[in-house]
Design a protein around this motif. Structure first.
Motif, PDB file in Angstrom:
ATOM      1  N   LYS A 146       5.792   2.417   2.196  1.00 57.42           N
ATOM      2  CA  LYS A 146       6.364   3.276   1.168  1.00 57.42           C
ATOM      3  C   LYS A 146       5.239   3.916   0.370  1.00 57.42           C
ATOM      4  O   LYS A 146       4.224   3.271   0.093  1.00 57.42           O
ATOM      5  N   LEU A 147       5.395   5.189   0.032  1.00 53.78           N
ATOM      6  CA  LEU A 147       4.411   5.875  -0.796  1.00 53.78           C
ATOM      7  C   LEU A 147       5.028   6.220  -2.142  1.00 53.78           C
ATOM      8  O   LEU A 147       6.220   6.528  -2.224  1.00 53.78           O
ATOM      9  N   GLU A 148       4.219   6.166  -3.165  1.00 58.51           N
ATOM     10  CA  GLU A 148       4.679   6.502  -4.509  1.00 58.51           C
ATOM     11  C   GLU A 148       3.649   7.404  -5.155  1.00 58.51           C
ATOM     12  O   GLU A 148       2.620   6.942  -5.647  1.00 58.51           O
ATOM     13  N   PHE A 149       3.905   8.704  -5.127  1.00 52.95           N
ATOM     14  CA  PHE A 149       2.987   9.659  -5.738  1.00 52.95           C
ATOM     15  C   PHE A 149       3.238   9.709  -7.242  1.00 52.95           C
ATOM     16  O   PHE A 149       4.372   9.879  -7.681  1.00 52.95           O
ATOM     17  N   ARG A 150       2.177   9.567  -8.011  1.00 52.55           N
ATOM     18  CA  ARG A 150       2.282   9.600  -9.462  1.00 52.55           C
ATOM     19  C   ARG A 150       1.551  10.823  -9.994  1.00 52.55           C
ATOM     20  O   ARG A 150       0.473  11.181  -9.513  1.00 52.55           O
ATOM     21  N   TRP A 151       2.135  11.441 -11.015  1.00 52.66           N
ATOM     22  CA  TRP A 151       1.548  12.663 -11.572  1.00 52.66           C
ATOM     23  C   TRP A 151       0.132  12.438 -12.085  1.00 52.66           C
ATOM     24  O   TRP A 151      -0.703  13.334 -11.997  1.00 52.66           O
ATOM     25  N   LEU A 152      -0.135  11.245 -12.605  1.00 48.33           N
ATOM     26  CA  LEU A 152      -1.474  10.957 -13.110  1.00 48.33           C
ATOM     27  C   LEU A 152      -2.511  11.159 -12.020  1.00 48.33           C
ATOM     28  O   LEU A 152      -3.552  11.805 -12.236  1.00 48.33           O
TER      29      LEU A 152
ATOM     30  N   ASN B  26      -4.187   7.763  -0.686  1.00 48.06           N
ATOM     31  CA  ASN B  26      -4.539   6.352  -0.819  1.00 48.06           C
ATOM     32  C   ASN B  26      -3.936   5.716  -2.070  1.00 48.06           C
ATOM     33  O   ASN B  26      -3.438   4.587  -2.021  1.00 48.06           O
ATOM     34  N   THR B  27      -3.984   6.416  -3.199  1.00 49.29           N
ATOM     35  CA  THR B  27      -3.349   5.859  -4.398  1.00 49.29           C
ATOM     36  C   THR B  27      -1.835   5.812  -4.231  1.00 49.29           C
ATOM     37  O   THR B  27      -1.178   4.880  -4.718  1.00 49.29           O
ATOM     38  N   GLY B  28      -1.273   6.787  -3.528  1.00 51.85           N
ATOM     39  CA  GLY B  28       0.161   6.758  -3.247  1.00 51.85           C
ATOM     40  C   GLY B  28       0.543   5.574  -2.385  1.00 51.85           C
ATOM     41  O   GLY B  28       1.575   4.930  -2.611  1.00 51.85           O
ATOM     42  N   LEU B  29      -0.300   5.264  -1.394  1.00 55.45           N
ATOM     43  CA  LEU B  29      -0.051   4.100  -0.544  1.00 55.45           C
ATOM     44  C   LEU B  29      -0.160   2.807  -1.339  1.00 55.45           C
ATOM     45  O   LEU B  29       0.683   1.904  -1.218  1.00 55.45           O
ATOM     46  N   VAL B  30      -1.217   2.696  -2.151  1.00 51.60           N
ATOM     47  CA  VAL B  30      -1.421   1.477  -2.944  1.00 51.60           C
ATOM     48  C   VAL B  30      -0.229   1.225  -3.859  1.00 51.60           C
ATOM     49  O   VAL B  30       0.351   0.128  -3.876  1.00 51.60           O
ATOM     50  N   HIS B  31       0.159   2.243  -4.638  1.00 52.26           N
ATOM     51  CA  HIS B  31       1.250   2.058  -5.583  1.00 52.26           C
ATOM     52  C   HIS B  31       2.596   1.932  -4.872  1.00 52.26           C
ATOM     53  O   HIS B  31       3.481   1.197  -5.340  1.00 52.26           O
ATOM     54  N   GLY B  32       2.758   2.620  -3.750  1.00 48.61           N
ATOM     55  CA  GLY B  32       4.004   2.506  -2.999  1.00 48.61           C
ATOM     56  C   GLY B  32       4.198   1.121  -2.422  1.00 48.61           C
ATOM     57  O   GLY B  32       5.282   0.540  -2.503  1.00 48.61           O
TER      58      GLY B  32
END
Length: 373
Positions: free
Chosen positions: A331-337, A41-47
Motif C-alpha cells: 500500500k502507498l500513502e502519498f502525503r502532501w508534506l 519511497n516515502t509513500g511506500l514507507v508510510h503506506g
C-alpha cells in the motif's frame, strides 16, 4: 525597458532549451528521478506502516500482552511467551477473552520481500477479532493455512493452491475476512511444532468485559503479572515508528540521494552547455550584458528544466504507485508534506547545480570567449 529585457531573457532561455533538446530531456529525467525517489519511497514507507497499524488495530482486542524482552510489532520469529499466561490473564477481573498468537517472519516473494505468519487458536481469535471464513474451511492439519482476501487476490493463493511457509509448501484451505494481523494464518500448535517451541507464543490478545475499563484492566494486569508489557491497541500507532529501527535513517538517505542525483545531473548538463556556448556568452558580454544578466539567463533555464522535471516526477510517482498497488499487496500513502519536500528538492537541486556553471560563464573574458573555437 525592464519588461523588454525580461522578454529578451525569456526568449533566449527558451531558444537555448529548444536548441539542445537531448540535454534538456536528460536534465529533466535527472530531476524527475530525484522527485520519484522521494515521493515513491516515502509513500511506500508510510503506506506499509499505515497498513500494518490498521491491521494490528483491527485485531479486536483492547490490550496486547507480551514479554518485555520482545515485541510483537518488530520482526521476530522467537516464541518467548508461555501460553500459561493466557489462563492467568483469564482470572484477572475485567478480562473477558484471551487468545495467544505466535508470529513468524519469513522472506516472501511479494511486497518488500518479507511476510508474516500468525499461529492462532481459531475459535478464541475469531471471537475477539470477528474473523470469519468466506471461502473454503478452517485449517485442520499442520500443512494447512488460511489467507486474507487481498493476499488471495494479489498472490493467486486460491483455495487448493500451495504457498511457501517455513521453506516448504503448505495448502491454502480457506480465505478469510476482515484483514487483521498477518495475512497468512495457521494453527498455533502447528507453528509451535514447526518452531520447536511447545506451549509458546509471541503475544496474547486480551478482550475486556467493558472496553471503557481497559485502563483499569491494564493496571490490574501490571500489578498481577509484573515485568511484562501490556499495551493498549489504540496506542500502537504512537510507538510504531520507534519499533522499526533505521526508518528515519532510510528516509533521510533517500532525501540525500535524490538531492545529490538531481544536483549532479543539472550541474553536468549545464556545465557542458556553458562550454558549448562559450562564444555565444562572449557575444552577449561584448554587447554589454552584465554578469547578473548572464547568471539570470542560465539560472532561469535551470529553473524551467527543474519545474518540468518536478511535474514529470510527480506524474511518474502516481503512475508507479498505481502499478505497485495493482500488482502487489503493498500500500502507498502519498502525503502532501513529502510532495512539497520533493518539489523543493527538485527546484533547489536545479538552481544549485546550475550556479557554478552560471558564475563561470559570467566571469569569462569576452575577448577569449569570442576567439573560442
Amino acid at each position: 525597458m525592464a519588461s523588454l529585457k525580461a522578454m529578451m531573457r525569456d526568449n533566449l532561455v527558451m531558444s537555448n532549451i529548444c536548441q539542445r533538446p537531448t540535454r534538456a530531456l536528460v536534465s529533466i529525467a535527472g530531476i524527475a528521478l530525484g522527485v520519484l525517489l522521494v515521493v515513491l519511497n516515502t509513500g511506500l514507507v508510510h503506506g506499509i506502516m499505515s497498513d500494518r497499524m490498521r491491521r494490528e488495530q483491527s485485531l479486536g482486542a483492547e490490550l496486547l500482552f507480551w514479554r518485555s524482552s520482545s515485541s510483537n510489532l518488530s520482526p521476530s520469529s522467537v516464541l518467548s511467551l508461555h501460553v500459561r499466561y493466557a489462563e492467568l490473564l483469564r482470572q484477572i477481573p475485567g478480562v473477558r477473552l484471551v487468545s495467544p498468537v505466535a508470529r513468524y517472519v519469513q522472506s516472501g516473494s511479494s511486497g518488500i520481500g518479507i511476510e508474516q505468519i500468525d499461529g492462532i487458536e481459531f475459535d478464541t481469535y475469531a471471537a475477539i477479532s470477528g474473523l470469519r471464513i468466506v471461502e473454503g474451511r478452517v485449517f485442520q492439519n499442520d500443512d494447512e493455512v488460511i489467507v486474507d482476501e487481498l493476499k488471495a487476490e494479489k498472490s493467486q493463493a486460491r483455495v487448493g493452491s500451495e504457498i511457501q511457509v517455513f521453506g516448504r509448501k503448505m495448502k491454502v484451505v480457506g480465505i478469510y475476512r476482515p484483514e487483521s494481523g498477518a495475512r497468512i494464518k495457521m494453527s498455533l500448535q502447528a507453528m509451535q511444532r514447526a518452531q520447536g517451541a511447545p506451549d509458546k507464543c509471541t503475544f496474547i490478545m486480551i478482550k475486556c468485559e467493558d472496553p471503557e475499563q481497559q485502563l483499569e484492566v491494564q493496571q490490574r494486569i501490571n500489578a498481577a503479572l509484573p515485568h511484562n508489557t501490556v499495551q493498549l491497541t489504540r496506542e500502537i500507532a504512537t510507538g510504531f515508528e520507534r519499533s522499526i529501527p533505521g526508518l528515519a535513517g532510510f528516509v533521510n538517505a533517500v532525501l540525500a540521494l535524490s538531492t545529490v542525483v538531481s544536483t549532479l545531473v543539472i550541474l553536468l548538463a549545464m556545465y557542458t552547455t556553458i562550454t558549448e556556448r562559450t562564444r555565444e556568452i562572449g557575444i552577449l558580454k561584448s554587447l554589454g550584458a552584465s554578469k547578473s544578466y548572464i547568471i539570470g539567463v542560465i539560472e532561469k533555464e535551470a529553473l524551467i528544466i527543474s519545474s518540468i522535471g518536478v511535474v514529470v516526477g510527480l506524474v511518474a510517482s502516481v503512475v508507479a504507485g498505481w502499478g505497485i498497488e495493482r500488482s502487489t499487496i503493498l500500500k502507498l500513502e502519498f502525503r502532501w508534506l513529502w510532495v512539497v519536500v520533493a518539489t523543493l528538492i527538485g527546484l533547489a537541486a536545479g538552481l544549485i547545480g546550475a550556479l557554478y556553471p552560471a558564475v563561470r560563464a559570467a566571469n569569462q573574458d569576452p575577448v577569449k570567449a569570442l576567439a573560442y573555437e
